[in-house]
Design an enzyme around this catalytic site. Structure first.
Site, PDB file in Angstrom:
ATOM      1  N   ASP A 105     -10.014   2.567  -4.007  1.00  0.00           N
ATOM      2  CA  ASP A 105      -9.101   3.702  -4.082  1.00  0.00           C
ATOM      3  C   ASP A 105      -8.391   3.971  -2.754  1.00  0.00           C
ATOM      4  O   ASP A 105      -9.023   3.974  -1.689  1.00  0.00           O
ATOM      5  CB  ASP A 105      -9.935   4.941  -4.455  1.00  0.00           C
ATOM      6  CG  ASP A 105      -9.103   6.177  -4.701  1.00  0.00           C
ATOM      7  OD1 ASP A 105      -8.389   6.201  -5.711  1.00  0.00           O
ATOM      8  OD2 ASP A 105      -9.169   7.113  -3.882  1.00  0.00           O
ATOM      9  N   ASP A 138      -3.162   7.350 -13.310  1.00  0.00           N
ATOM     10  CA  ASP A 138      -2.266   8.083 -12.407  1.00  0.00           C
ATOM     11  C   ASP A 138      -0.821   8.071 -12.879  1.00  0.00           C
ATOM     12  O   ASP A 138       0.066   8.538 -12.169  1.00  0.00           O
ATOM     13  CB  ASP A 138      -2.293   7.457 -11.002  1.00  0.00           C
ATOM     14  CG  ASP A 138      -3.597   7.723 -10.278  1.00  0.00           C
ATOM     15  OD1 ASP A 138      -4.243   8.747 -10.567  1.00  0.00           O
ATOM     16  OD2 ASP A 138      -3.964   6.894  -9.427  1.00  0.00           O
ATOM     17  N   GLU A 194      -6.155  -0.669  -4.438  1.00  0.00           N
ATOM     18  CA  GLU A 194      -4.997   0.185  -4.720  1.00  0.00           C
ATOM     19  C   GLU A 194      -4.156   0.191  -3.446  1.00  0.00           C
ATOM     20  O   GLU A 194      -4.401   0.973  -2.530  1.00  0.00           O
ATOM     21  CB  GLU A 194      -5.432   1.612  -5.082  1.00  0.00           C
ATOM     22  CG  GLU A 194      -4.250   2.449  -5.519  1.00  0.00           C
ATOM     23  CD  GLU A 194      -4.511   3.955  -5.571  1.00  0.00           C
ATOM     24  OE1 GLU A 194      -3.777   4.647  -6.272  1.00  0.00           O
ATOM     25  OE2 GLU A 194      -5.429   4.435  -4.888  1.00  0.00           O
ATOM     26  N   ASP A 201     -15.413   2.488  -9.055  1.00  0.00           N
ATOM     27  CA  ASP A 201     -14.296   2.949  -8.237  1.00  0.00           C
ATOM     28  C   ASP A 201     -14.850   3.300  -6.858  1.00  0.00           C
ATOM     29  O   ASP A 201     -15.767   4.115  -6.748  1.00  0.00           O
ATOM     30  CB  ASP A 201     -13.675   4.196  -8.901  1.00  0.00           C
ATOM     31  CG  ASP A 201     -12.177   4.245  -8.732  1.00  0.00           C
ATOM     32  OD1 ASP A 201     -11.719   4.091  -7.589  1.00  0.00           O
ATOM     33  OD2 ASP A 201     -11.474   4.466  -9.738  1.00  0.00           O
TER      34      ASP A 201
HETATM   35  C1  GLC Z   1      -6.002   7.317  -6.087  1.00  0.00           C
HETATM   36  C2  GLC Z   1      -6.509   7.635  -7.467  1.00  0.00           C
HETATM   37  C3  GLC Z   1      -6.043   9.007  -7.854  1.00  0.00           C
HETATM   38  C4  GLC Z   1      -6.615   9.990  -6.869  1.00  0.00           C
HETATM   39  C5  GLC Z   1      -6.296   9.594  -5.430  1.00  0.00           C
HETATM   40  C6  GLC Z   1      -7.180  10.323  -4.472  1.00  0.00           C
HETATM   41  O1  GLC Z   1      -4.627   7.259  -6.029  1.00  0.00           O
HETATM   42  O2  GLC Z   1      -6.113   6.656  -8.370  1.00  0.00           O
HETATM   43  O3  GLC Z   1      -6.409   9.342  -9.159  1.00  0.00           O
HETATM   44  O4  GLC Z   1      -6.092  11.255  -7.135  1.00  0.00           O
HETATM   45  O5  GLC Z   1      -6.509   8.231  -5.181  1.00  0.00           O
HETATM   46  O6  GLC Z   1      -8.484   9.824  -4.517  1.00  0.00           O
END
Ligand code: GLC
Ligand code: CA
Length: 554
Positions: free
Chosen positions: A198, A328, A255, A98
């Site tokens: 992320d 999430d 993401e 990640d």
């Molecule tokens: C992304 C992750 C989440 C996290 C956020 C901040 O959305 O999937 O779990 O809280 O980023 O890093």
């Protein structure tokens, strides 16, 4: 290695804290993951994405990284990491990490140095903004409250799009970018296959820091609204790609939310900056209004529309990664299937729709055994910061504690973060001691051990789906063939055709009533079915509640 080596693979997301505890401290760890590689292999997994396992104070469960070069001791050591990578490789499984680089932890050395000298070079690793009377603007962080936090003993504030323990990194600063690229290459050099990226859209900022019209009574506006005025993200991501991913032929999945048509090409087109992005359109169905208490359950028609639209938009551009859940979100089966209809058959129907649609399927740990939302009866049982924030939002909006608990229980990220259920033992075969997070009443009946033994289990159905995805005869069409909507007008039927060197139709009756549909072409073979029998007379197909069938055409 072939450029698009990742195409046509099946991926699996692991939330390390909750996957498997090898040393009896109640927390999942890297050795625990290594122990389960054969299980993943048998499930047909090629790529494993690990949610963060880096050194962290765990304010946001590891998405607050204090040292990108270290494994957090709760997960083990760097040797354990190397062992995991090597053992995975032996089984032809690639490990994807990640990449959390919109922000780091406030415990990161860079931020500590910035605080120690708020006018020095490290302050410029972050966004330290001067402001005389209060916060520089009215942006609201993802986890509630202002995005600004005072820098002690100064007239400055630092920006945090997420929690205040997650200061945003300054991508404007070339030194920061170089340090990030160096770190990425260090990991790629180690033998990882790529990254899930992320919160990446947040690295662009509106540097005028202008306030925007409030979207709620708190006078604040979601920080996402500011992204519309932000400077372009393209140069940053081009540079990122050229200096890191390209050099190692890495797989990357972003993401990314709410991308425009142009951005879609930029992200996943022929020369896109990423290999793939997640299709979140389905996952966020029903999320509307002012908060979790306003969310509604998505209907079968909405799920269908979302999937059809996603493919229409993206298939000529690039590859979408498909999900029904992740760390999430609430559990997919609880989100998409009405409670009264939740059973093995409907869960298999949902699985069929996801795995056989076009794209790179990601299975989230526990999805393959049909894990459902957890039972929580007190707000104290939650760990997740966003859940606790939402609970207060709901209360402030004037709802009762009971209503607030109901709303957050349904949508809490903790639903997906409780331990993987390996068996029906006290601690679910996950650990010998009480896990760091567990419901007081876990649904023990849902577990790997029992499903391995039952031929009809959801787990074995997932295995059949991934095997079919790779099938010698039909796999090519499922992995790479075109996606064409089918029976679009038949209410609550979600169906599509996959066209390659074979013609395969996937039909799901996503409702508790029977339905009869007429097929346009004669059927050659029944390839998969979540019932024992199929009622097909000529081209007339009667489907039982939540029946899913996969048929080949002449
Ligand atoms: C992304 C992750 C989440 C996290 C956020 C901040 O959305 O999937 O779990 O809280 O980023 O890093
Ligand atoms: Ca452990």
């Amino acid at each position: 290695m072939e450029k698009n080596w990742w195409k046509g693979k099946v991926a699996y997301q692991i939330y390390p804290k909750s996957f498997n505890d090898s040393n009896g401290d109640g927390i999942g760890d890297l050795k625990g993951i290594t122990q389960k590689l054969d299980y993943l292999k048998d499930l047909g997994i090629d790529i494993v994405w690990l949610s963060p396992m880096f050194k962290s104070p765990f304010i946001d469960q590891g998405y607050d990284i204090a040292d990108y070069y270290a494994v957090d001791p709760i997960f083990g050591t760097m040797d354990d990491m190397d062992e995991l990578i090597a053992e995975a490789k032996k089984r032809d499984i690639s490990i994807v990490l990640d990449l959390v680089v919109n922000h780091c932890s406030d415990q990161h050395e860079w931020f500590q140095k910035a605080l120690a000298d708020p006018d020095g070079e490290y302050a410029d690793y972050f966004y330290f903004v001067e402001s005389e009377d209060g916060a520089p603007n009215n942006w609201r962080s993802y986890f509630g409250g202002s995005v600004w936090e005072p820098v002690p003993h100064t007239n400055k504030y630092y920006l945090h799009s997420f929690h205040k323990a997650q200061p945003d990194l300054n991508w404007q600063n070339p030194v920061v970018r170089e340090k990030i690229f160096e770190m990425i290459n260090w990991w790629l050099e180690k033998g990882i296959a790529g990254f899930r990226i992320d919160a990446i859209i947040n690295i662009k900022k509106d540097l005028s820091w202008q306030s925007l019209p409030a979207d709620h009574e708190d006078g604040l506006v979601a920080v996402t609204a500011s992204l519309e005025n932000a400077q372009p993200i393209e140069p940053f991501l081009q540079e990122l790609k050229e200096k890191t991913f390209d050099r190692y032929n890495a797989f990357t999945v972003g993401e990314v939310f709410n991308e425009t048509e142009d951005e879609l090409v930029f992200f996943i087109g022929e020369d896109g900056v990423f290999s793939s992005i997640f299709d979140f359109k389905q996952a966020i169905l029903g999320q509307q209004g002012d908060g979790w208490h306003d969310f509604v359950e998505p209907t079968a028609e909405e799920i269908k529309e979302s999937i059809f639209k996603a493919h229409k938009r993206a298939d000529h551009v690039g590859v979408l990664s498909t999900i029904i859940e992740n760390h999430d979100e609430a559990r997919g089966v609880s989100h998409f299937i009405p409670k009264a209809d939740l059973n093995d058959v409907s869960k298999k129907a949902l699985a069929t729709i996801q795995i056989l649609r076009k794209g790179l399927p990601f299975i989230y740990q526990g999805q393959e055994i049909g894990m459902e939302n957890q039972y929580f009866d007190k707000v104290e049982q939650f760990d997740d910061i966003s859940t606790l924030n939402e609970y207060h939002v709901v209360l402030e909006d004037g709802l009762t504690e009971e209503e607030a608990l109901k709303a957050v229980s349904k949508y809490s990220r903790d639903n997906a973060r409780t331990p993987m259920q390996w068996s029906d033992e006290d601690y679910l075969g996950f650990s010998d001691v009480k896990p760091w997070l567990i419901s007081e009443r876990p649904n023990r009946a849902i577990n790997v051990a029992s499903q391995l033994e039952s031929q009809d289990s959801i787990l074995n159905y997932y295995r059949a789906l991934t095997a079919f995805y790779k099938d010698e005869e039909y796999g090519e069409t499922i992995r790479f063939g075109a996606f064409q909507p089918l029976l679009a007008d038949v209410e609550n039927v979600i169906a599509y055709e996959r066209v390659g060197d074979k013609r395969i139709i996937v039909i799901t009756n996503f409702q508790p009533q029977e339905v009869v549909v007429n097929l346009e072409h004669p059927v050659k073979d029944v390839l998969l079915n979540n019932y024992k029998d199929i009622e097909l007379e000529g081209q007339e197909l009667s489907l039982k509640p939540y029946q899913a069938v996969v048929l080949s055409l002449e």
